[in-house]
Enzyme design. Structure first.
Site, PDB file in Angstrom:
ATOM      1  N   ASP A1263       0.559  -1.094   0.093  1.00  0.00           N
ATOM      2  CA  ASP A1263       0.601  -0.148   0.194  1.00  0.00           C
ATOM      3  C   ASP A1263       0.536   1.065  -0.071  1.00  0.00           C
ATOM      4  O   ASP A1263       1.905   1.128   0.315  1.00  0.00           O
ATOM      5  CB  ASP A1263      -0.835  -0.270   1.233  1.00  0.00           C
ATOM      6  CG  ASP A1263      -2.129   1.236   0.998  1.00  0.00           C
ATOM      7  OD1 ASP A1263      -2.478   1.731   0.539  1.00  0.00           O
ATOM      8  OD2 ASP A1263      -3.373   0.345   1.205  1.00  0.00           O
ATOM      9  N   ASP A1378      -6.316   3.651  -7.223  1.00  0.00           N
ATOM     10  CA  ASP A1378      -6.549   4.091  -6.121  1.00  0.00           C
ATOM     11  C   ASP A1378      -7.634   5.477  -6.653  1.00  0.00           C
ATOM     12  O   ASP A1378      -6.855   6.377  -7.025  1.00  0.00           O
ATOM     13  CB  ASP A1378      -6.468   3.559  -4.417  1.00  0.00           C
ATOM     14  CG  ASP A1378      -7.197   3.451  -3.405  1.00  0.00           C
ATOM     15  OD1 ASP A1378      -8.113   3.352  -3.267  1.00  0.00           O
ATOM     16  OD2 ASP A1378      -6.770   3.311  -2.502  1.00  0.00           O
ATOM     17  N   GLU A1381     -12.150   8.668  -7.581  1.00  0.00           N
ATOM     18  CA  GLU A1381     -13.048   9.215  -7.865  1.00  0.00           C
ATOM     19  C   GLU A1381     -13.494  10.032  -8.677  1.00  0.00           C
ATOM     20  O   GLU A1381     -14.421  10.281  -9.406  1.00  0.00           O
ATOM     21  CB  GLU A1381     -13.942   9.061  -6.630  1.00  0.00           C
ATOM     22  CG  GLU A1381     -14.193   7.755  -5.605  1.00  0.00           C
ATOM     23  CD  GLU A1381     -12.877   7.230  -5.645  1.00  0.00           C
ATOM     24  OE1 GLU A1381     -12.993   6.059  -5.652  1.00  0.00           O
ATOM     25  OE2 GLU A1381     -11.715   7.972  -5.263  1.00  0.00           O
ATOM     26  N   ARG A1460     -10.944   1.558  -7.959  1.00  0.00           N
ATOM     27  CA  ARG A1460     -11.764   1.375  -7.490  1.00  0.00           C
ATOM     28  C   ARG A1460     -12.986   2.455  -8.049  1.00  0.00           C
ATOM     29  O   ARG A1460     -14.099   1.686  -7.470  1.00  0.00           O
ATOM     30  CB  ARG A1460     -11.580   2.437  -5.999  1.00  0.00           C
ATOM     31  CG  ARG A1460     -12.248   2.236  -4.808  1.00  0.00           C
ATOM     32  CD  ARG A1460     -11.591   2.727  -3.788  1.00  0.00           C
ATOM     33  NE  ARG A1460     -11.296   4.125  -3.774  1.00  0.00           N
ATOM     34  CZ  ARG A1460     -10.773   5.202  -2.861  1.00  0.00           C
ATOM     35  NH1 ARG A1460     -10.874   4.756  -1.297  1.00  0.00           N
ATOM     36  NH2 ARG A1460     -10.807   6.083  -3.467  1.00  0.00           N
ATOM     37  N   ASP A1476     -13.325   0.746   1.209  1.00  0.00           N
ATOM     38  CA  ASP A1476     -13.053   0.401   2.577  1.00  0.00           C
ATOM     39  C   ASP A1476     -13.559   0.074   4.085  1.00  0.00           C
ATOM     40  O   ASP A1476     -14.817   0.696   4.060  1.00  0.00           O
ATOM     41  CB  ASP A1476     -12.536   1.511   2.702  1.00  0.00           C
ATOM     42  CG  ASP A1476     -10.910   2.049   2.166  1.00  0.00           C
ATOM     43  OD1 ASP A1476     -10.261   1.277   1.115  1.00  0.00           O
ATOM     44  OD2 ASP A1476     -10.662   2.879   2.056  1.00  0.00           O
ATOM     45  N   HIS A1534      -6.800  -7.312   3.066  1.00  0.00           N
ATOM     46  CA  HIS A1534      -6.673  -6.598   3.032  1.00  0.00           C
ATOM     47  C   HIS A1534      -7.162  -5.976   4.158  1.00  0.00           C
ATOM     48  O   HIS A1534      -7.901  -5.669   4.583  1.00  0.00           O
ATOM     49  CB  HIS A1534      -6.718  -5.505   1.251  1.00  0.00           C
ATOM     50  CG  HIS A1534      -6.356  -4.352   1.606  1.00  0.00           C
ATOM     51  ND1 HIS A1534      -5.314  -4.289   1.701  1.00  0.00           N
ATOM     52  CD2 HIS A1534      -6.856  -2.710   1.161  1.00  0.00           C
ATOM     53  CE1 HIS A1534      -5.105  -2.518   2.183  1.00  0.00           C
ATOM     54  NE2 HIS A1534      -6.115  -1.659   1.889  1.00  0.00           N
TER      55      HIS A1534
END
Length: 1802
Positions: A1263, A1378, A1381, A1460, A1476, A1534
């Protein structure tokens, strides 16, 4: 007079004008009469006065009248009033606006009269009704406060009104015009019917309230609601529930009755008689003596009325005011209250003076004096300066000349204190001039004055405030926030994360620990909502424990049972805070509550109080699951904690709902009807807002709906309110007003209304008409009045103005006059309370006429004649003997008064001829005829924005009505029914042309009228594109200008399909589209239910659904089946970085759904819809059933997919958006990741741990903690030193590595040090600000960041280059993208957003944060293809596309991308995980419907973070989740930084064996998984699917989302309940085999209870399928050459089939080049298994078949042959009916067909 003065300009003007006027008047008199000396004298005098008057006017225009000519020249035209100056000074003062009664001083007698009148109103109109509900007087206290606020507001506004102008310009013309109409109507119509007369008199000018009583009620309610912001304190107005409740109270209990009483003839006769009598007495000098001055002292208006209850109620938790002023914490809270009411300045002055007084004794020091001076000067400039209305505080009474304390302070500051500090070298004498004693005395007086003001006026406000309540009882507990700890650990301490990015996850155990320190109300203090000092129903003293769960009978006579929680409840000693439920000291009892009872309680508490974050139930499970005792036992602890936390809430201490829940011996039911009203002030505690705030609104609004039934003929309101309604609608005096129930328009007759042949244009014109008609004036007099029209008209107007100015001041200055009016109204409205019954108390019409005749001057009687005067007065006063005429006049005058007092209510249109209020409510009435709705579900929301009001609704020409359906104990589902909805005749489009085209049909539609949204588009084109037999495309777009369209590659069809499975019917006027299925006639699309709205930034289209069975519409956290049977729902589509929670927009946008159609013969078909639109969007669902799309841009591009099976719908949808990508083979294995390895050592330790425990796994991830300063395409070579070598080592062992990349590229690194940003700037590939070449900057992990524009082709090249460069350092195998958006930690940009229309659309869908730029970029930001406004939802799509292409270029192998954020079609490029989540069983459950939905959306390689990302997992949860995750298409474990390790090797040995078993099960099924992915890519087949996909006619499958099918063959039934060892699984009618044991299970379509201990995952194989399997290896690369196995599950007929796809797992073009192997397996009768190798072009890996396992063989085996040769290595299990043929070692590539056969005994 000297010559110069004589011939000055002024004198020349005087002489010239005087001569001119004299000559003019002389000629007039010569023509009409004899000349007399007197006239000459008058002419000379008048000429001089005129010339003097007008000459001075030119020089001083502000002092003189503007009319000409004017004979009233002898009046004094100037008047200076000190009070007027004060009023203007205070007009805009914030302090006065928030406290309008401050220093409104009246005589004590007048205040007493007002108090008494108000008390009688309360007694007769509020208390009787209130007593049926509660004995608590808090509402009365609230009403009193509002009365005072209202009266103060009105008087303040009256101060700013020119009464003179109002009366002369509005009131008198209105009265005269009414008389004009009245006499004209009496002359032309002789009807004796009052209703007929008022209709004829006013015709279409009849006031809306006069139509009928219902209209009157609606008018008054709407009027009061409109005035609420102006006449009530803000904290009252802001609570919608209180606002509507008080409106109902004021209208139904006070206004309607008061207006009825005032308009009665007896009341008006009494008032007329009173006025005329007093006027005669004043004329004769016989006015009544005034009372003694000492008894008539001035007081603040209604002060006694509002303080009549004396000391504060003990339940107010009173505290001494001294403690407030001297305790820091209380002072802080008190200041908040003062600030809310605009009085914080008082406290500031008080505290400053306190400090100054302490320094006075040492003020001999000039430095101290200078400091005192500075502070006092600041006080004066800030708080005592009227020129600063925002902070000005009125301390001295401005209307009391004796109150000069403020002036004294000012004088002291600038005349005493300032000189004493002007010179430091001043003499001792000068220093002595500063008198310390005098200073201390003055400042002490001022200090005390401030203290008294605060204590007298604002202590009560504080003691009834939220702040004081929570200080005593403790604030509602807020759960700790599980924000992304990522944020806190990586951002500078000065940069705080917004709370909106956090979500609550605190465990119940943690909350129990918090409770120990949580402040609660002292037990000796009664509850806020209690009326007794010791309240036995104070729930905070109760203790609960769920003892056990138990099966109970429904009734004594019934054998049916239900499962329930057995709750032990005890009321403890209030003094013993440590009482437990086992304490023998207090009474206790037991109640049984069902599972669903808890959720009903939670739902209602949320409606009343809002969400208690620390007292939430887990998501509701199906009724089937809730019947299980094991399930109830597993959730018992959570439910017990839920109840315990509710009991700690101060706001629930007297909750009727919670009390009933814990005490009702029978089933828990909700009160309804009159019970609700009777107990309302228990459920809703005494102070309507203090404890509940806005969360009270849904309950109160629903309650108040009873008062206004939508259809009075059929609705039965509750008894209390219905009595009010009926009483008002059936008034004995007024009847039903004019009794107009239909639209009433009667044109005015073309008849003159006055002698001048037109409408009167002034008071003088009306006077002439009245003189002629009422008093029968001679024609000569009328002729003279008309002849001298010009001078007399203006003179009369001025005379009236002058008289009014003096007379009004005279009347208002004498309090006795006002007192007498109040007394007259009081005696008339409340005759039983009249103190004396004198002859003047009861007057009749003749008495009024007589006293009016006496009032008339004798000169008037002589001119007109006494008889004519008497007859005229009778005619005029006769008007007031008709109550309907009185009411019409009253409301007309009321409108005029409101027009002046409250100009805010006026319309913005200049064309309205009447006041806006009349027009406003007339519109609402006329639209009522098109607003009838028989079903609430048929209402389509016309005001989807937040906070709808009737005013806003009607402004859109929409209907505003309360829901038709009423609430009862079993139905509380209508709370979301829109009050504002479209009428049936709302402006809509109509067809203007319709023509066939090659692709189908083209229609042009036009709308002649703009609707409520700006930039409404009137000309539209509609294309019907018949794309395939089962796919219809409907495009609606602007006919003139090209609009943005989604840049998604979709099929382009130029020739229409024929035939089709759909049929289209277009209605021309109003325009609508109906699409039906030809074969059944079922509706697939029907837009006739609601009008089409198509504006530039607001597009809305609705459709009826075929059934409430709806699936899809993602990405949202929800169950698989979207329940719209009863509930109204809104789903918002706008990509947003936020952990998955219900009812918010999440990471992806997929506006696609499947709708099932149930036919009359119980068959089910499926169809789908896909709206191709990338703008922010709401989808509203309602129980009609219907669906509404509301988007803010683009066009309507709608696909209708006719199925008819669910599989067909998916295939048709994927044909539009693109099929899923084929993942690399290695990505089907187990992935491990966490945020928080922190260094290479920890990472290596975890890898070694997994190796030592012999867990198979394939992919290692890191990560953002592995990055250098969170910079993309870097690694931390300090903490992660050696990471490149570690990655290469993994790859050498057959494993793979994936790293994380965020889109935000740091812009804050030194120039030349960070190549990705420097090169990106050079290439210009970042998203740019509006109208700029500079990149728009946000903030993410590395700090200030720019965002690549992936729609730009240059960006793809740049992205590939920087990724390739990093790949040379760390050879990653896949990329995890990630935060795309795109996510930012700030709103918009570091510089905010613009005022451009894209940043401020007229409508914003209900996105989280209420703004499109919330935690993202400004919508106005510019991208290569369009604005971010249009492309925001596709950012992740284009990044995934670019990343997919980059990996292909870099690795030359099949790419693996995990994104994502997704959009329709993203599955072509990327895999997805659900975000998440948290380590809870509930989150584990929600992963199933999420993964099933994404399979429908075309992203088949999808999974959830196994064991949970947030919170610490538990061994039980992680074990269960690993079992379930083994059947996710994408399997990754994860978790978050700061959480415990949760890799499988970190748990106990027992848990490791269970997890390993699950992993081996997955790895053994890899050939089946890989084949399913191939089928998804090539044949549009979902990998995971819900049961109804295969069993579409089985209604029991429609709501199953706790099980799923892998492919078509494997049924997975996980255990999702903590502590449970059973699973209630539904098995459709078929034959099933347990995967692990092979045991057969034959189902007829039923729920079967399966054993599910922690070691077992229930997996079943469906009969009729052959599953290819393989012996697992340490990872997929190492296990590729292992032998294969075939699992053959026979159907009832003994048949089965399957297939296998196999290639190298990494090639980009293996399908195109046919470099793969493809097998088909078939089992046919008699007992023959055939392996057909259809394609065998891949030879790199051996493919050997070692084992065949056949299930369901019921007869013993006698022999086995393989490829025609006898074979002896087999086993047969007779009990389980399993044949095992082992050690085959068949080369599957050796020949095209290989056969295995067996024989059985007969």
């Amino acid at each position: 007079m000297d010559t110069e003065n004589l011939f000055s300009k002024d004198n020349i003007e005087r002489i010239s004008l005087g001569l001119g006027i004299s000559i003019f008047l002389l000629i007039i008199f010569l023509l009409y009469g004899k000349i007399h000396v007197v006239f000459f004298v008058l002419l000379l005098v008048l000429s001089y006065k005129f010339t003097d008057y007008y000459t001075l006017k030119l020089n001083n225009p502000e002092k003189y009248f503007t009319c000409w000519p004017n004979l009233a020249v002898f009046f004094d035209t100037t008047k200076i009033v000190k009070e007027e100056t004060l009023r203007k000074r205070h007009a805009n003062c914030v302090y006065v606006k928030k406290n309008p009664w401050v220093y409104l001083m009246v005589s004590k007698r007048l205040d007493g009269a007002l108090n008494k009148f108000c008390d009688l109103c309360l007694r007769d109109h509020i208390y009787p009704w209130l007593s049926t509900i509660t004995h608590d007087d808090s509402l009365v206290l609230e009403a009193k406060h509002i009365f005072r606020f209202l009266l103060g507001t009105v008087i303040r506004r009256l101060h700013n009104v020119d009464l003179n102008a109002f009366i002369t310009e509005r009131f008198l013309p209105l009265i005269f015009q009414t008389c004009d109409r009245y006499i004209h109507t009496k002359e032309t119509h002789s009807s004796t019917d009052s209703i007929e007369f008022v209709r004829k008199m006013y015709k279409n000018d009849l006031h809306i309230v006069m139509h009928n009583r219902q209209s009157e009620l609606k008018y008054l309610k709407s009027l009061v609601i409109s005035l609420m912001p102006l006449i009530t304190p803000k904290f009252i107005y802001n609570c919608k529930g209180t606002r509507h409740f008080l409106c109902e109270l004021l209208v139904c209990q006070i206004l309607i009755d008061g207006i009825d009483a005032v308009c009665q003839p007896n009341t008006l006769n009494r008032l007329f008689h009173l006025y005329f009598t007093n006027a005669i007495q004043r004329r004769q000098g016989n006015s009544k003596p005034k009372p003694p001055t000492e008894s008539n002292t001035a007081v603040e208006i209604l002060s006694h009325f509002c303080a009549v209850n004396g000391p504060l109620h003990k339940n107010k938790l009173a505290i001494d005011f001294t403690d407030v002023m001297y305790e820091k914490e209380l002072m802080s809270k008190f200041s908040i209250v003062l600030d809310r009411i605009g009085s914080l300045g008082l406290l500031s002055i008080y505290l400053s003076l306190t400090d100054i007084l302490n320094e006075i004794p040492i003020a001999t020091d000039v430095l101290v004096r200078r400091k005192i001076y500075d502070r006092l000067k600041r006080i004066d400039e800030r708080y005592l300066d009227p020129a600063k209305p925002d902070t000005y505080i009125i301390i001295s009474n401005p209307y009391n000349e004796q109150d000069i304390l403020t002036d004294e302070l000012k004088h002291f500051i600038y005349h005493n204190l300032e000189p004493s500090i002007s010179d430091e070298n001043q003499s001792d004498a000068a220093k002595k001039s500063f008198d310390i004693q005098q200073t201390f005395t003055l400042l002490s007086k001022f200090h005390c004055k401030i203290y008294e003001l605060i204590e007298d006026k604002y202590q009560r406000n504080f003691l009834s405030s939220d702040e004081h309540f929570f200080n005593i009882c403790g604030q509602q507990m807020d759960s700790q926030n599980y924000g992304n700890i990522k944020h806190r650990n990586t951002i500078d301490s000065a940069q705080q994360l917004p709370r909106s990015s956090c979500y609550t996850t605190t465990s119940y155990q943690e909350m129990e620990e918090k409770d120990k320190t949580h402040l609660r109300c002292p037990e000796d203090v009664p509850s806020i909502s209690s009326n007794s000092s010791l309240d036995e129903r104070d729930l905070s003293t109760w203790r609960v424990r769920i003892d056990h769960v138990q099966e109970l009978r429904e009734s004594l006579n019934s054998n049916s049972k239900y499962s329930a929680f057995i709750i032990d409840v005890q009321r403890c000693d209030s003094q013993n805070d440590n009482s437990s439920v086992h304490d023998e000291g207090g009474p206790h009892w037991i109640v049984a509550r069902r599972y669903q009872d808890f959720y009903l309680l939670e739902q209602k508490l949320i409606e009343f109080h809002g969400i208690f974050n620390d007292a939430r139930l887990p998501s509701r499970r199906s009724a089937q699951t809730a019947r299980s005792l094991e399930f109830l036992e597993s959730v018992k602890t959570e439910f017990e904690h839920f109840l315990r936390h509710l009991l700690t809430k101060p706001t629930l201490r007297n909750s009727e709902l919670l009390y009933n829940f814990l005490t009702q011996p029978d089933d828990f039911t909700l009160p309804n009807g009159e019970i609700i009203l009777a107990k309302m002030f228990k459920v809703v505690p005494r102070r309507l807002r203090i404890e509940k705030g806005q969360y009270l609104e849904p309950f109160l609004i629903s309650l108040l709906n009873y008062a206004e039934p939508a259809k009075s003929k059929t609705t039965q309101p509750t008894p209390v309110f219905s009595d009010i309604i009926e009483e008002k609608l059936q008034n004995s005096i007024y009847g039903n007003n004019a009794n107009i129930t239909e639209p009433f328009f009667e044109p005015m007759m073309e008849e003159t209304l006055n002698s001048n042949g037109g409408e009167p244009d002034s008071t003088y014109d009306h006077l002439i008409f009245i003189v002629k008609k009422f008093f029968s004036a001679s024609p000569l007099l009328v002729h003279l009045l008309n002849l001298f029209r010009v001078p007399l008209k203006n003179t009369f107007d001025t005379f009236i103005s002058h008289i009014l100015e003096h007379r009004i001041d005279e009347i208002l200055s004498d309090d006795e006059n006002i007192i007498e009016v109040i007394q007259a109204l009081q005696d008339t409205i409340f005759p039983q309370d009249a103190e004396e019954k004198e002859s003047t108390d009861l007057v009749n019409f003749d008495d009024v006429v007589a006293v009016a005749e006496q009032f008339m001057p004798n000169v008037i009687k002589r001119i007109f004649g006494e008889l004519n005067v008497q007859n005229g007065l009778q005619t005029i006063l006769q008007h007031f003997q008709d109550p309907l005429l009185n009411k019409q006049l009253f409301y007309t005058i009321l409108d005029e008064i409101l027009h002046v007092l409250f100009p805010e209510l006026q319309s913005h249109s200049d064309t309205l001829e009447t006041t806006s209020i009349i027009v406003f409510f007339f519109v609402s009435y006329t639209y009522g005829q098109q607003c009838e709705q028989t079903l609430n579900a048929a209402r389509f929301n016309c005001y989807p924005e937040k906070n709808p009001t009737q005013e806003k609704c009607l402004a859109r020409n929409c209907c505003w009505r309360s829901p038709n359906q009423r609430f009862n104990s079993s139905d509380f589902s209508d709370v979301n029914v829109p009050f504002c909805y479209y009428p049936s005749d709302f402006p809509n489009y109509e067809v203007i042309s319709n023509e066939p085209t090659d692709f189908g049909q083209r229609i042009r539609i036009f709308k002649s009228q703009m609707t409520y949204m700006p930039h409404d588009i009137l000309n539209l084109t509609v294309d019907f594109i018949y794309e395939t037999e089962q796919r219809l495309r409907i495009r609606i777009y602007d006919s003139v200008f090209k609009r943005y369209e989604v840049p998604l590659k979709v099929p382009v069809v130029e020739k229409k399909a024929d035939p089709t499975d759909y049929e289209i019917v277009v209605k021309s006027k109003p325009f609508s589209i109906l699409v039906t299925r030809k074969s059944t006639g079922m509706i697939l699309f029907d837009s006739s239910v609601s009008p089409l709205i198509f504006a530039d930034q607001f597009i809305k289209i609705s459709t009826r659904l075929s059934s409430p069975l709806l699936y899809g519409l993602g990405e949202h956290r929800q169950s698989l089946l979207i329940n719209i049977t009863e509930n109204w729902q809104r789903l918002t589509f706008y990509t947003r970085d936020f952990p998955p929670l219900e009812n918010i927009n999440l990471y992806g946008v997929h506006p696609f759904h499947i709708n099932l159609e149930r036919t009359p013969d119980n068959q089910t078909k499926a169809h789908g819809q896909f709206l191709l639109n990338s703008n922010a969007m709401d989808v509203d669902l309602q129980p009609l059933p219907a669906l509404t799309y509301t988007t803010i841009g683009g066009i309507i591009d709608l696909y209708i997919l006719t199925g008819p099976t669910a599989h067909n719908v998916i295939e048709q949808y994927w044909d539009v958006i693109g099929k899923p990508t084929m993942p690399p083979f290695w990505s089907l294995g187990f992935h491990l990741c966490r945020w928080g390895y922190n260094n290479t050592g920890n990472l290596l330790a975890m890898i070694q741990r997994m190796h030592d425990a012999e867990f198979p796994y394939d992919v290692q991830w890191t990560d953002i903690d592995a990055m250098s300063s969170h910079l993309d395409f870097t690694y931390d070579n300090k903490n992660f030193n050696g990471l490149p070598d570690l990655v290469r080592g993994l790859q050498s062992d057959g494993k793979h590595y994936v790293n994380i990349i965020d889109p935000g590229i740091s812009s804050s690194q030194p120039t030349g040090t960070y190549f990705p940003y420097d090169d990106g700037i050079k290439r210009g590939i970042f998203i740019k600000k509006l109208d700029s070449t500079d990149p728009i900057l946000g903030q993410v992990w590395p700090g200030i960041t720019a965002f690549p524009d992936f729609t730009n082709p240059d960006t793809v090249e740049w992205w590939t280059n920087i990724a390739a460069t990093f790949h040379e350092t760390i050879p990653f195998d896949g990329m995890w993208i990630d935060m795309n958006e795109p996510s930012s930690f700030i709103d918009g940009s570091i510089n905010g957003c613009t005022t451009y229309y894209l940043d401020n659309p007229p409508f914003v869908p209900h996105v989280l944060g209420d703004s499109l730029n919330s935690k993202s970029l400004c919508p106005s930001a510019q991208q290569y293809l369009s604005s971010h406004y249009n492309l925001h939802n596709m950012y992740g799509y284009f990044e995934a596309q670019a990343t997919n292409q980059a990996l292909k270029t870099i690795r030359k192998q099949r790419p693996f991308v995990l994104s994502r954020s997704t959009f329709a079609g993203s599955g072509q490029f990327t895999a997805h995980w659900t975000g998440d989540n948290r380590a809870t069983f509930n989150d584990m459950y929600f992963s199933i419907p999420a993964i099933l939905n994404f399979n429908m959306f075309g992203i088949t390689h999808v999974g959830a973070d196994i064991c949970g990302f947030g919170l610490d997992t538990t061994e039980e949860l992680c074990t269960r989740w690993m079992q379930l995750g083994a059947f996710y298409p994408f399997m990754r474990n994860h978790n978050d930084i700061g959480q415990r390790d949760q890799d499988p090797a970190s748990f106990s040995w027992e848990a490791q064996q269970i997890m390993k078993q699950a992993l081996f099960m997955r790895y053994s099924l890899i050939p089946f998984w890989y084949t399913l992915h191939h089928q998804a890519t090539m044949e549009s087949r979902t990998i995971l699917q819900p049961l109804f996909f295969e069993y579409i006619n089985d209604v029991n499958t429609y709501n199953v989302d706790e099980q799923f099918l892998l492919g078509r063959a494997i049924l997975v039934s996980p255990n999702l309940i903590s502590g449970s060892d059973k699973v209630h699984a539904y098995f459709p009618a078929d034959i099933w085999y347990e995967l692990s044991s092979g045991v057969k299970l034959l189902s007829i379509g039923q729920v079967i209870v399966l054993n599910a201990p922690i070691s077992k995952l229930n997996v079943h194989v469906r009969g009729g399928f052959i599953i290819p399997m393989q012996i697992p290896g340490a990872n997929l690369v190492l296990g590729r050459g292992n032998p294969f196995t075939l699992l053959v599950a026979q159907s009832q007929s003994g048949e089965a089939s399957g297939n296998l796809f196999w290639d190298d797992g990494d090639s980009l073009d293996s399908v195109e080049t046919q470099t793969y192997n493809y097998f088909e397996f078939t089992l046919t009768t008699p007992n023959t298994l055939t392996v057909n190798a259809l394609i065998t072009n891949y030879k790199e890996s051996p493919m050997r078949l070692d084992l065949v396992k056949i299930l369901g063989i019921s007869k013993p085996i006698t022999s086995v042959t393989v490829n025609g040769k006898a074979y002896s290595d087999y086993l047969y299990d007779f009990l389980d009916q399993i044949l095992l043929i082992h050690s085959l070692n068949i080369d599957m590539l050796a020949q095209s067909s290989q056969i295995i056969q067996w024989s059985t005994s007969q």
